[in-house]
Design a protein around this motif. Structure first.
Motif, PDB file in Angstrom:
ATOM      1  N   TYR A   9       0.840  -1.190   0.000  1.00  0.00           N
ATOM      2  CA  TYR A   9       0.000   0.000   0.000  1.00  0.00           C
ATOM      3  C   TYR A   9       0.879   1.245   0.000  1.00  0.00           C
ATOM      4  O   TYR A   9       1.901   1.283   0.689  1.00  0.00           O
ATOM      5  N   PHE A  13      -2.415   6.037   0.348  1.00  0.00           N
ATOM      6  CA  PHE A  13      -3.528   5.134   0.583  1.00  0.00           C
ATOM      7  C   PHE A  13      -3.704   4.885   2.078  1.00  0.00           C
ATOM      8  O   PHE A  13      -4.811   4.933   2.605  1.00  0.00           O
ATOM      9  N   ALA A  17      -6.941   5.944   4.350  1.00  0.00           N
ATOM     10  CA  ALA A  17      -7.703   4.924   5.073  1.00  0.00           C
ATOM     11  C   ALA A  17      -7.812   5.274   6.561  1.00  0.00           C
ATOM     12  O   ALA A  17      -8.888   5.185   7.158  1.00  0.00           O
ATOM     13  N   GLN A  20     -10.225   8.119   7.178  1.00  0.00           N
ATOM     14  CA  GLN A  20     -11.629   7.722   7.119  1.00  0.00           C
ATOM     15  C   GLN A  20     -12.111   7.215   8.472  1.00  0.00           C
ATOM     16  O   GLN A  20     -13.246   7.448   8.859  1.00  0.00           O
ATOM     17  N   SER A  34     -14.729  -1.697   2.713  1.00  0.00           N
ATOM     18  CA  SER A  34     -14.883  -0.859   1.526  1.00  0.00           C
ATOM     19  C   SER A  34     -13.585  -0.766   0.727  1.00  0.00           C
ATOM     20  O   SER A  34     -13.617  -0.586  -0.482  1.00  0.00           O
ATOM     21  N   LEU A  35     -12.458  -0.912   1.403  1.00  0.00           N
ATOM     22  CA  LEU A  35     -11.158  -0.857   0.725  1.00  0.00           C
ATOM     23  C   LEU A  35     -10.644  -2.248   0.354  1.00  0.00           C
ATOM     24  O   LEU A  35      -9.551  -2.373  -0.191  1.00  0.00           O
ATOM     25  N   GLU A  36     -11.433  -3.260   0.676  1.00  0.00           N
ATOM     26  CA  GLU A  36     -11.072  -4.647   0.398  1.00  0.00           C
ATOM     27  C   GLU A  36      -9.705  -4.993   0.971  1.00  0.00           C
ATOM     28  O   GLU A  36      -8.808  -5.453   0.281  1.00  0.00           O
ATOM     29  N   ARG A  71     -10.528  11.703   1.283  1.00  0.00           N
ATOM     30  CA  ARG A  71     -11.473  10.694   0.808  1.00  0.00           C
ATOM     31  C   ARG A  71     -11.375  10.548  -0.712  1.00  0.00           C
ATOM     32  O   ARG A  71     -11.356   9.437  -1.247  1.00  0.00           O
ATOM     33  N   GLN A  74      -8.257   8.668  -1.762  1.00  0.00           N
ATOM     34  CA  GLN A  74      -8.438   7.231  -1.547  1.00  0.00           C
ATOM     35  C   GLN A  74      -9.298   6.633  -2.653  1.00  0.00           C
ATOM     36  O   GLN A  74      -8.983   5.578  -3.199  1.00  0.00           O
ATOM     37  N   GLU A  75     -10.364   7.307  -3.009  1.00  0.00           N
ATOM     38  CA  GLU A  75     -11.243   6.824  -4.072  1.00  0.00           C
ATOM     39  C   GLU A  75     -10.491   6.790  -5.406  1.00  0.00           C
ATOM     40  O   GLU A  75     -10.621   5.836  -6.184  1.00  0.00           O
ATOM     41  N   ARG A  78      -8.260   3.768  -5.485  1.00  0.00           N
ATOM     42  CA  ARG A  78      -9.054   2.559  -5.700  1.00  0.00           C
ATOM     43  C   ARG A  78      -9.468   2.433  -7.165  1.00  0.00           C
ATOM     44  O   ARG A  78      -9.361   1.360  -7.767  1.00  0.00           O
TER      45      ARG A  78
END
Length: 98
Positions: A9, A13, A17, A20, A34-36, A71, A74-75, A78
């Motif tokens: 990671y 990231f 995380a 959040q 949500s981040l698997e 946020r 992070q999105e 992903r």
């Protein structure tokens, strides 16, 4: 319990995380799902961030704008990962159809 494969990671990231959980006040397991990723890994990151934020020169976002920025970062990370997976899958299936 299902084991999650070991992944690398980025620092961005990890920070997003943790933010959040801490700033977004979302549940640790919810964020991890949500981040698997493994909730234990995220718990370690959150614990480290709470114990020594000054030591690493990091600080928690102080405004809603900074939290939203974290946020979105992070999105974005992903979505980039998903895009790479789709590109690899498309190349694989194109190769198989020849």
């Amino acid at each position: 319990m299902k084991s999650v494969p070991r992944r690398k990671y980025t620092e961005e990231f990890r920070a997003a995380a943790v933010e959040q959980v801490i700033v977004g006040r979302r549940g640790l397991r919810e964020v991890a799902r949500s981040l698997e990723m493994s909730d234990k890994t995220l718990a370690n990151w959150v614990s480290d961030a709470r114990e020594a934020p000054v030591k690493r020169g990091q600080r928690a976002p102080v405004t809603d704008l900074e939290a939203e920025n974290a946020r979105l970062k992070q999105e974005n990370a992903r979505l980039r990962m998903e895009k790479e997976i789709l590109k690899k899958a498309a190349a694989y299936f194109a190769k198989e159809s020849l």
